[in-house]
Enzyme design. Structure first.
Site, PDB file in Angstrom:
ATOM      1  N   CYS A   2     -32.614  15.263  19.211  1.00  0.00           N
ATOM      2  CA  CYS A   2     -31.792  16.075  20.072  1.00  0.00           C
ATOM      3  C   CYS A   2     -32.647  17.017  20.898  1.00  0.00           C
ATOM      4  O   CYS A   2     -33.858  17.090  20.736  1.00  0.00           O
ATOM      5  CB  CYS A   2     -30.882  16.926  19.203  1.00  0.00           C
ATOM      6  SG  CYS A   2     -30.091  15.974  17.918  1.00  0.00           S
ATOM      7  N   ARG A  26     -32.926  13.885  25.903  1.00  0.00           N
ATOM      8  CA  ARG A  26     -33.192  13.736  24.470  1.00  0.00           C
ATOM      9  C   ARG A  26     -31.962  13.267  23.697  1.00  0.00           C
ATOM     10  O   ARG A  26     -32.012  13.071  22.494  1.00  0.00           O
ATOM     11  CB  ARG A  26     -33.676  15.070  23.893  1.00  0.00           C
ATOM     12  CG  ARG A  26     -34.897  15.608  24.599  1.00  0.00           C
ATOM     13  CD  ARG A  26     -35.243  16.982  24.101  1.00  0.00           C
ATOM     14  NE  ARG A  26     -35.979  16.934  22.865  1.00  0.00           N
ATOM     15  CZ  ARG A  26     -37.293  16.966  22.771  1.00  0.00           C
ATOM     16  NH1 ARG A  26     -38.031  17.042  23.845  1.00  0.00           N
ATOM     17  NH2 ARG A  26     -37.884  16.931  21.602  1.00  0.00           N
ATOM     18  N   TRP A  72     -28.368  13.257  20.003  1.00  0.00           N
ATOM     19  CA  TRP A  72     -28.441  11.805  19.849  1.00  0.00           C
ATOM     20  C   TRP A  72     -28.252  11.577  18.365  1.00  0.00           C
ATOM     21  O   TRP A  72     -29.038  12.041  17.549  1.00  0.00           O
ATOM     22  CB  TRP A  72     -29.809  11.302  20.317  1.00  0.00           C
ATOM     23  CG  TRP A  72     -29.987   9.823  20.233  1.00  0.00           C
ATOM     24  CD1 TRP A  72     -29.496   8.890  21.111  1.00  0.00           C
ATOM     25  CD2 TRP A  72     -30.719   9.088  19.249  1.00  0.00           C
ATOM     26  NE1 TRP A  72     -29.883   7.635  20.722  1.00  0.00           N
ATOM     27  CE2 TRP A  72     -30.634   7.721  19.581  1.00  0.00           C
ATOM     28  CE3 TRP A  72     -31.439   9.453  18.114  1.00  0.00           C
ATOM     29  CZ2 TRP A  72     -31.236   6.725  18.837  1.00  0.00           C
ATOM     30  CZ3 TRP A  72     -32.041   8.455  17.359  1.00  0.00           C
ATOM     31  CH2 TRP A  72     -31.941   7.107  17.721  1.00  0.00           C
ATOM     32  N   ASN A  98     -33.020  20.072  15.591  1.00  0.00           N
ATOM     33  CA  ASN A  98     -33.569  18.780  16.020  1.00  0.00           C
ATOM     34  C   ASN A  98     -34.529  18.319  14.941  1.00  0.00           C
ATOM     35  O   ASN A  98     -35.429  19.067  14.554  1.00  0.00           O
ATOM     36  CB  ASN A  98     -34.313  18.929  17.351  1.00  0.00           C
ATOM     37  CG  ASN A  98     -35.081  17.665  17.716  1.00  0.00           C
ATOM     38  OD1 ASN A  98     -34.617  16.562  17.464  1.00  0.00           O
ATOM     39  ND2 ASN A  98     -36.255  17.829  18.288  1.00  0.00           N
ATOM     40  N   GLY A  99     -34.331  17.116  14.442  1.00  0.00           N
ATOM     41  CA  GLY A  99     -35.225  16.590  13.412  1.00  0.00           C
ATOM     42  C   GLY A  99     -34.410  15.914  12.335  1.00  0.00           C
ATOM     43  O   GLY A  99     -33.260  15.538  12.547  1.00  0.00           O
ATOM     44  N   GLU A 470     -41.282  -6.927  28.433  1.00  0.00           N
ATOM     45  CA  GLU A 470     -40.756  -5.779  29.150  1.00  0.00           C
ATOM     46  C   GLU A 470     -39.470  -6.149  29.908  1.00  0.00           C
ATOM     47  O   GLU A 470     -38.501  -5.388  29.928  1.00  0.00           O
ATOM     48  CB  GLU A 470     -41.827  -5.216  30.107  1.00  0.00           C
ATOM     49  CG  GLU A 470     -41.401  -4.026  30.943  1.00  0.00           C
ATOM     50  CD  GLU A 470     -40.878  -2.838  30.150  1.00  0.00           C
ATOM     51  OE1 GLU A 470     -41.006  -2.804  28.923  1.00  0.00           O
ATOM     52  OE2 GLU A 470     -40.289  -1.936  30.781  1.00  0.00           O
ATOM     53  N   LYS A 474     -35.793  -4.421  29.191  1.00  0.00           N
ATOM     54  CA  LYS A 474     -35.022  -3.811  30.283  1.00  0.00           C
ATOM     55  C   LYS A 474     -33.609  -4.362  30.320  1.00  0.00           C
ATOM     56  O   LYS A 474     -32.633  -3.632  30.401  1.00  0.00           O
ATOM     57  CB  LYS A 474     -35.739  -4.136  31.595  1.00  0.00           C
ATOM     58  CG  LYS A 474     -36.041  -3.129  32.596  1.00  0.00           C
ATOM     59  CD  LYS A 474     -36.859  -1.949  32.331  1.00  0.00           C
ATOM     60  CE  LYS A 474     -36.901  -1.330  30.995  1.00  0.00           C
ATOM     61  NZ  LYS A 474     -38.072  -0.568  30.678  1.00  0.00           N
ATOM     62  N   GLU A 477     -31.374  -3.359  27.194  1.00  0.00           N
ATOM     63  CA  GLU A 477     -31.001  -1.952  27.011  1.00  0.00           C
ATOM     64  C   GLU A 477     -29.966  -1.475  28.009  1.00  0.00           C
ATOM     65  O   GLU A 477     -29.198  -0.572  27.705  1.00  0.00           O
ATOM     66  CB  GLU A 477     -32.224  -1.025  26.966  1.00  0.00           C
ATOM     67  CG  GLU A 477     -32.901  -0.713  28.279  1.00  0.00           C
ATOM     68  CD  GLU A 477     -33.999   0.340  28.125  1.00  0.00           C
ATOM     69  OE1 GLU A 477     -35.031   0.186  28.786  1.00  0.00           O
ATOM     70  OE2 GLU A 477     -33.838   1.308  27.360  1.00  0.00           O
ATOM     71  N   HIS A 493     -41.343 -23.765  18.013  1.00  0.00           N
ATOM     72  CA  HIS A 493     -41.433 -23.499  16.569  1.00  0.00           C
ATOM     73  C   HIS A 493     -40.158 -22.866  16.014  1.00  0.00           C
ATOM     74  O   HIS A 493     -40.194 -22.223  14.973  1.00  0.00           O
ATOM     75  CB  HIS A 493     -42.655 -22.636  16.270  1.00  0.00           C
ATOM     76  CG  HIS A 493     -43.939 -23.308  16.654  1.00  0.00           C
ATOM     77  ND1 HIS A 493     -44.435 -24.398  15.978  1.00  0.00           N
ATOM     78  CD2 HIS A 493     -44.781 -23.093  17.699  1.00  0.00           C
ATOM     79  CE1 HIS A 493     -45.551 -24.812  16.557  1.00  0.00           C
ATOM     80  NE2 HIS A 493     -45.784 -24.039  17.616  1.00  0.00           N
ATOM     81  N   LYS A 587     -33.457   9.135  26.447  1.00  0.00           N
ATOM     82  CA  LYS A 587     -34.673   8.923  27.238  1.00  0.00           C
ATOM     83  C   LYS A 587     -35.913   9.092  26.368  1.00  0.00           C
ATOM     84  O   LYS A 587     -36.902   8.410  26.560  1.00  0.00           O
ATOM     85  CB  LYS A 587     -34.682   9.902  28.424  1.00  0.00           C
ATOM     86  CG  LYS A 587     -35.903   9.802  29.325  1.00  0.00           C
ATOM     87  CD  LYS A 587     -35.910   8.521  30.126  1.00  0.00           C
ATOM     88  CE  LYS A 587     -37.137   8.370  31.009  1.00  0.00           C
ATOM     89  NZ  LYS A 587     -37.411   6.935  31.288  1.00  0.00           N
TER      90      LYS A 587
HETATM   91  O1  M6R Z   1     -41.407   8.511  26.429  1.00  0.00           O
HETATM   92  P1  M6R Z   1     -42.010   7.291  25.828  1.00  0.00           P
HETATM   93  O2  M6R Z   1     -42.747   6.464  26.805  1.00  0.00           O
HETATM   94  O3  M6R Z   1     -42.843   7.568  24.610  1.00  0.00           O
HETATM   95  O4  M6R Z   1     -40.771   6.425  25.335  1.00  0.00           O
HETATM   96  C1  M6R Z   1     -40.972   5.255  24.602  1.00  0.00           C
HETATM   97  C2  M6R Z   1     -39.713   4.433  24.517  1.00  0.00           C
HETATM   98  O5  M6R Z   1     -38.723   5.138  23.846  1.00  0.00           O
HETATM   99  C3  M6R Z   1     -39.203   4.040  25.906  1.00  0.00           C
HETATM  100  O6  M6R Z   1     -40.165   3.341  26.629  1.00  0.00           O
HETATM  101  C4  M6R Z   1     -37.951   3.151  25.801  1.00  0.00           C
HETATM  102  O7  M6R Z   1     -38.288   1.933  25.225  1.00  0.00           O
HETATM  103  C5  M6R Z   1     -37.325   2.970  27.184  1.00  0.00           C
HETATM  104  N1  M6R Z   1     -35.925   3.284  27.116  1.00  0.00           N
HETATM  105  C6  M6R Z   1     -37.456   1.585  27.697  1.00  0.00           C
HETATM  106  O8  M6R Z   1     -36.906   1.434  28.964  1.00  0.00           O
END
Ligand code: M6R
Length: 592
Positions: A2, A26, A72, A98-99, A470, A474, A477, A493, A587
């Site tokens: 959070c 966050r 979160w 937070n934690g 990657e 994308k 998510e 396989h 994020k």
């Molecule tokens: O802030 P960071 O680059 O450490 O974040 C790592 C991941 O949480 C972040 O890249 C996440 O996978 C993204 N939502 C992907 O688009």
């Protein structure tokens, strides 16, 4: 996981709501604030975004003490009861956290046994009740006792009805403090706090901070004062608001940001590694999570070509608890857009504790990761707001490629000419990306077909496989379509069993040495009924082509990911998804 905030000073409640907006990256499951009026504590909280909280906030003129939270969900579902802040049982304390309180089950059991009823499913609520239970005649003593009863990672800000100070307890979760003429502030990150104060400090682990209107004092968990160093942070830029989606805006910025990343790398002094570290190097780790891990995976393929030593990409959460060897011959690049990702920070701590060298590659100077690492290199992507990371990935790759070109040159595994050629080749990328962006109408059309797929597989070989990983991340998510990435040769396989009508396969095929093999993989999946899209400079039978221009073979990852970012965007858009804030995500993930 959070964002937390607390302040004593002017317009406390309004400023808390403003701060929560900056902290929303966050977590955005719920938001809330607690404030003090006429000696009593009030809490307003809601499921949903900070905007909703702001709409339901009553008039709080003159209130000068407030705490706030954006959540979160970790413990307990997303609902009003589980939203922070929490009152203690007699409403004498209110807290935000937070934690993760690892011993919360035991604490709850003990508190239940003396008649305390919990109103939420969270681990955090126990902290509020403990503070009230531990109070006899001094809030500080109660905070001290409580701090020593908590196990796990926590940054807590607490307010109370007994005095007018704001208290914070910190261990392992990030917490910063800022002082300005307008007041004293606690917050989860420096970027947010520097909207309010420039004199800032990072609160050390196992520390209690006590703030009054003009000052803040620090104590260890043994109750003894500790000194904490303040420094001057740059004033934060106001968050830019855009019409439409940040994700698309951020993809469109990629050509400029590639230029910026290269210039920034050179201006900031290049590699900046002590020559002793360079020459004794035996092992290199590239550590990160999600997109940041994928950039490590991609650049490891490049680095292996340039250097004659082990370059190992590792997911941060695996690195922390597995026995990856680290010694004084080890260099670890910690890759993180936000610099606040808990797993990556813990991984850096592990490297430090075993005598390795930590090198942060981040988009956020003054982040928690920078403070944990020996060297920090900015990637110069500028603020990224969409949860789906795009331009940061491209800038991570530019920066890491330049870092490895320099490293390989210094280690003597490539000559100066090869190093300079890599640097020069970066200059071609912005116009190559522009060409891909000009074709976005074609990708948007393909997205119309892809959006109804039962599953989407991304395949590639060698350096094209990380790009596949990657692209898949994308898509899943933000569109919520089931998606996986595979090295193309691995399909036979097992995964080939899933190929049928309704499945889409996106084949990334830029490595010219692998074209024949990729043709075979494409033929195999097409023969089983899958629709195939090839992202490549070359044509393939059985596949619709998204053409990418020819560039230096070490740099395809920076280019060929762009059509995949666009594909994910257009598919999600056509499915009506919340592009910038997809479900269940945040994020930056600030808990392990
Ligand atoms: O802030 P960071 O680059 O450490 O974040 C790592 C991941 O949480 C972040 O890249 C996440 O996978 C993204 N939502 C992907 O688009």
């Amino acid at each position: 996981m959070c964002g937390i905030f607390g302040m004593i000073g002017q317009n406390a409640v309004e400023n808390t709501c403003r701060a929560l907006k900056y902290l929303e990256y966050r977590g955005y499951d719920s938001a809330g604030t607690a404030y003090k009026t006429d000696g009593s504590l009030n809490i307003v909280k809601t499921v949903g975004r900070v905007e909703k909280l702001t709409e339901i906030m009553p008039e709080t003129n003159g209130c000068n003490l407030s705490i706030g939270h954006t959540r979160w969900a970790t413990h307990g579902k997303v609902c009003q009861e589980n939203a922070h802040p929490f009152y203690s049982y007699g409403k004498k304390f209110a807290i935000v956290h937070n934690g993760i309180i690892e011993n919360h089950v035991n604490l709850k059991y003990k508190l239940n046994s003396i008649g305390v009823k919990f109103l939420s499913e969270t681990d955090s609520e126990a902290v509020a009740h403990l503070l009230e239970k531990n109070y006899s005649d001094s809030v500080f003593d109660s905070v001290l006792l409580t701090a020593n009863e908590l196990e796990g990672a926590f940054a807590v800000v607490a307010t109370n009805t007994y005095d007018d100070s704001l208290y914070a307890l910190k261990n392992k979760s990030p917490l910063v403090v800022g002082i300005a003429d307008t007041g004293v502030y606690f917050c989860s990150d420096i970027r947010c706090i520097s909207h309010f104060a420039n004199k800032v400090a990072v609160v050390p682990d196992k520390t209690i901070a006590v703030a009054t209107r003009n000052s803040v004092m620090f104590y260890g968990f043994d109750g003894n004062p500790v000194s904490v160093k303040f420094f001057t942070a740059d004033t934060a830029q106001e968050t830019e608001t855009v019409d439409g989606d940040y994700m698309l805006k951020e993809i469109l910025e990629i050509p400029d940001k590639i230029r910026q990343a290269k210039q920034g790398y050179i201006k900031s002094g290049g590699l900046n590694l002590p020559s002793k570290t360079v020459h004794r190097l035996k092992r290199i780790y590239l550590i990160g999570c999600g997109t940041a891990y994928n950039s490590g995976l991609e650049v490891a393929a490049v680095a292996r070509k340039l250097l004659g030593i082990d370059v190992i990409p590792v997911i941060a959460s695996e690195f922390i608890y597995d026995s990856y060897p680290v010694d004084s011959y080890t260099l670890a690049f910690l890759i993180s857009q936000s610099g606040e990702t808990a797993d990556t920070i813990r991984a850096a701590e592990r490297v430090n504790s075993l005598g390795g060298f930590t090198y942060a590659v981040t988009n956020t100077a003054n982040s928690s990761l920078s403070f944990t690492s020996s060297v920090t290199k900015n990637i110069y992507a500028d603020a990224e707001y969409a949860v789906a990371s795009t331009k940061a990935y491209n800038c991570q790759l530019v920066t890491l490629t330049l870092l490895f070109a320099d490293l390989a040159y210094l280690k003597g595994s490539i000559d100066e000419q090869t190093r300079n050629k890599i640097f020069d080749s970066i200059d071609v990328l912005p116009s190559a990306v522009d060409k891909v962006l000009e074709d976005s109408y074609q990708i948007s059309r393909i997205a119309e077909e892809v959006k109804d797929s039962s599953a989407v597989f991304f395949i590639g070989r060698t350096a094209d496989y990380p790009t596949a990983a990657e692209g898949s991340l994308k898509l899943k998510e933000i569109s919520y379509i089931h998606s996986e990435a595979y090295p193309a040769g691995e399909l036979k396989h097992g995964t080939l069993a899933l190929m049928e009508k309704g499945v889409t396969v996106v084949a990334i095929a830029c490595d010219s040495a692998q074209i024949d093999k990729m043709s075979l993989s494409i033929a195999e999946v097409a023969a089983r009924g899958a629709r195939v899209i090839a992202v490549s400079p070359y044509n393939f039978d059985n596949a619709a082509l998204v053409k990418v221009p020819v560039v230096n073979k070490l740099l395809y990852g920076i280019l060929s990911v762009v059509p995949l970012q666009l594909l994910a965007y257009y598919v999600a858009k056509r499915l009506g998804r919340d592009i910038d804030k997809p479900r269940n995500l945040a994020k930056s993930v600030t808990v392990e």
